[in-house]
Design an enzyme around this catalytic site. Structure first.
Site, PDB file in Angstrom:
ATOM      1  N   ASP A  53      -9.478  -8.804   2.062  1.00  0.00           N
ATOM      2  CA  ASP A  53      -9.737  -8.014   3.277  1.00  0.00           C
ATOM      3  C   ASP A  53     -11.106  -8.315   3.877  1.00  0.00           C
ATOM      4  O   ASP A  53     -11.422  -7.873   4.978  1.00  0.00           O
ATOM      5  CB  ASP A  53      -9.616  -6.516   2.982  1.00  0.00           C
ATOM      6  N   THR A  99       0.864  -1.176   0.000  1.00  0.00           N
ATOM      7  CA  THR A  99       0.000   0.000   0.000  1.00  0.00           C
ATOM      8  C   THR A  99       0.901   1.226   0.000  1.00  0.00           C
ATOM      9  O   THR A  99       2.060   1.149   0.365  1.00  0.00           O
ATOM     10  CB  THR A  99      -0.859  -0.024   1.278  1.00  0.00           C
TER      11      THR A  99
HETATM   12  O1  DON Z   1      -7.115  -1.952   3.263  1.00  0.00           O
HETATM   13  C1  DON Z   1      -6.331  -2.567   3.964  1.00  0.00           C
HETATM   14  O2  DON Z   1      -6.349  -2.537   5.174  1.00  0.00           O
HETATM   15  C2  DON Z   1      -5.253  -3.385   3.288  1.00  0.00           C
HETATM   16  N1  DON Z   1      -5.712  -3.838   2.003  1.00  0.00           N
HETATM   17  C3  DON Z   1      -4.041  -2.550   3.162  1.00  0.00           C
HETATM   18  C4  DON Z   1      -2.896  -3.322   2.619  1.00  0.00           C
HETATM   19  C5  DON Z   1      -1.615  -2.721   2.973  1.00  0.00           C
HETATM   20  O3  DON Z   1      -1.515  -1.735   3.646  1.00  0.00           O
HETATM   21  C6  DON Z   1      -0.414  -3.405   2.534  1.00  0.00           C
HETATM   22  N2  DON Z   1       0.754  -2.624   2.856  1.00  0.00           N
HETATM   23  N3  DON Z   1       1.734  -2.871   3.395  1.00  0.00           N
END
Ligand code: DON
Length: 578
Positions: free
Chosen positions: A425, A383
């Site tokens: 998720d 992310t």
């Molecule tokens: O929305 C979320 O919580 C996850 N899909 C975020 C993924 C994420 O932060 C990966 N990064 N390191």
């Protein structure tokens, strides 16, 4: 020579004394000179992001007279070209916007939605267990992407520039290429196995060398089409057709109808107060805003300063607060368009006071059942978060993602971009941990058109009407706790922006019942935590296992200038101001 040395010293002394004079006016210490590490400072505007080229694209937009929203949209599209592990067209995210003129803070939700063909048990194998390959590394793991609509809606509503002006730089970066950094070339190579499942991913991303020009012709064409015809092109035009054709290559269920049904939602920001500051953060379907406010509410009842920063007494309180917040997360949080999320109750001061009473300041409490030795998966960096501020005081905080690094590993053939694996998720099965070890239940079960629960926590903090901090982080389940510590470092500990970003952090998420600590937290402290009853994983040599957490690229205002700091945990991170 002595003369020029003397002159430069005199100049910096003058600068220091003028800043100190303003410091004594009572504003925050975000740019304090009395420190070992220093933030970037500029007069007018700034972008802090995980990639230098994209940060500079945003900065140039500001310098050309664009506002923070114009710059944020330009940076978002640029990251889709220069930072493909997380920057994206095929994913989704959240944007917090502070409008200087009205003082309002808006929360724009462009999270992915489940396709109509999604069902509650779609990732369960014949043994009734979650098939992680299907949930995480398949076309079926992709939700309907929200990024293109989110960015372009923000531009249309709050920006001042044309699509051509803000997207032009990303079209050029994709068409003409840019020199591949060492870290990016290595990151692509490290993901060879994941990308090798799909011919177009191999074609688009593998076999690249550091320093070579990385040209992305298909992506350039896609960006050009969107630049010309707007978001409609992505959701109903040729790009939509290419996405559906990709789905039909195997196991995907997303249809043209799903793409046409996609909607962004402007939500009410979750807000809370901490020591004279007001914090605005993302509302559900992110869990970030609710839990950061809940945790600050609990912490507000302690004399943290008396403990000392990153002391065992301080970290113990953080851990206990995190444990309680993540326990609530697993039960109550989900998409508010589908379930009633008790935001007011969870963020009430009275509830925080009750939770505080359950915390012993000397003894660790136990999370319920855990499997001994369970460990959080290695946190791959995927992310991405970036923060923008302009000279008017408009500010934008964006966290967006494909979920894992390079998402599902599948690219849309002919369109040049990767598909997310955000469906992971959701809670694919009650009590069964997802890719981040997070447990969920009813509130986050899979349903058509629902948005999976997120931890992404873009934040804007104001003091006396001024934006003092714009921050957020990647890191899956560790996002909320990284952002919490960034906010505390600024508000509670009066650190300048660079120190606040750089300080080592910890993480706890209720289950598994283990404390993750970054390198830099002393082993004496970790031993004290262990003596209080906390579980700290060990490495093969019997020492404490320590893991890097988050990338909090942040900006803010201090004493009439803008300050920012990109997180040094990201090898290509940069802050660009003017
Ligand atoms: O929305 C979320 O919580 C996850 N899909 C975020 C993924 C994420 O932060 C990966 N990064 N390191």
């Amino acid at each position: 020579m002595f003369r020029s040395l003397f002159l430069s010293c005199a100049l910096s002394l003058a600068a220091i004394s003028s800043v100190s004079a303003k410091d004594s006016a009572g504003s925050n210490a975000l740019m304090s000179y009395d420190a070992i590490q220093h933030p970037v400072m500029a007069e007018n505007g700034m972008v802090s992001a995980q990639d230098r080229i994209a940060a500079e694209v945003g900065r140039d937009i500001l310098a050309r007279g664009g506002n923070a929203i114009d710059a944020a949209v330009a940076t978002g599209f640029a990251l889709a070209v220069t930072h493909p592990q997380a920057g994206n067209l095929g994913g989704g995210g959240f944007m917090m916007v502070h409008l200087a003129e009205t003082g309002e803070v808006l929360a724009l939700d462009f999270r992915e939605m489940a396709p109509d063909g999604a069902t509650r048990d779609m990732y369960l194998g014949s043994d009734g267990e979650v098939d992680n390959r299907l949930a995480q590394y398949s076309r079926l793991s992709a939700g309907v992407p929200g990024t293109v609509m989110g960015l372009l809606e923000a531009l249309e509503k709050y920006g001042t520039m044309t699509r051509r002006e803000v997207m032009g730089p990303s079209v050029r970066l994709a068409a003409k290429g840019f020199p591949l950094s060492y870290a990016m070339a290595e990151g692509l190579e490290a993901s060879r196995e994941q990308l090798s499942v799909d011919e177009s991913s191999v074609d688009y991303f593998l076999g690249r060398k550091s320093g070579e020009r990385f040209v992305q012709e298909d992506l350039a064409k896609t960006l050009r089409r969107i630049m010309k015809s707007g978001a409609k092109e992505f959701y109903e035009g040729k790009t939509a057709e290419l996405i559906v054709a990709e789905m039909q290559e195997g196991r995907g269920v997303m249809t043209l109808q799903d793409l046409a049904n996609y909607k962004t939602v402007t939500r009410k920001a979750v807000s809370g107060n901490y020591k004279g500051h007001t914090l605005y953060a993302m509302s559900p379907p992110s869990s970030g805003g609710v839990h950061i406010v809940q945790m600050l509410n609990i912490l507000s009842g302690y004399n943290l300063k008396g403990d000392g920063h990153n002391s065992a007494a301080y970290l113990h309180k953080l851990i206990e607060v995190m444990r309680r917040a993540y326990a609530d997360r697993s039960k109550y949080l989900g998409d508010p368009d589908f379930v009633d999320v008790p935001v007011a109750a969870l963020t009430a001061q009275s509830y925080a006071d009750t939770l505080r009473e359950s915390i012993s300041v000397t003894v660790a409490s136990k999370s319920s059942e855990i499997s001994p030795g369970a460990k959080l998966p290695y946190e791959s960096v995927n992310t991405t978060h970036y923060s923008v501020i302009d000279k008017m005081g408009n500010a934008v905080s964006v966290t967006y993602t494909l979920n894992f690094s390079y998402g599902s590993g599948y690219s849309v053939d002919g369109a040049g971009f990767l598909l997310n694996n955000e469906m992971d998720d959701f809670s694919a099965k009650p009590g069964s941990p997802n890719g981040y070890g997070l447990i969920g239940g009813e509130a986050n079960k899979i349903e058509p058109r629902k948005r999976p629960l997120s931890s992404m926590t873009p934040v804007i903090v104001k003091k006396e009407g001024k934006v003092v901090l714009v921050t957020g982080s990647p890191g899956g389940s560790t996002i909320i706790t990284s952002v919490l510590q960034m906010v505390l470092n600024v508000i509670e500990w009066d650190m300048n922006m660079a120190e606040a970003v750089n300080k080592p952090r910890i993480h706890h998420q209720w289950l598994p019942d283990i404390v993750i600590a970054e390198p830099g937290i002393s082993h004496d402290t970790l031993r004290r935590l262990e003596a209080m009853g906390h579980n700290l994983p060990k490495d093969e040599k019997g020492g404490f296992a320590q893991t890097v957490l988050g990338r909090v690229n942040s900006v803010g205002q201090s004493q009439g200038i803008v300050v920012g700091s990109a997180d040094p945990r990201g090898p290509d991170s940069a802050t660009a101001g003017y």
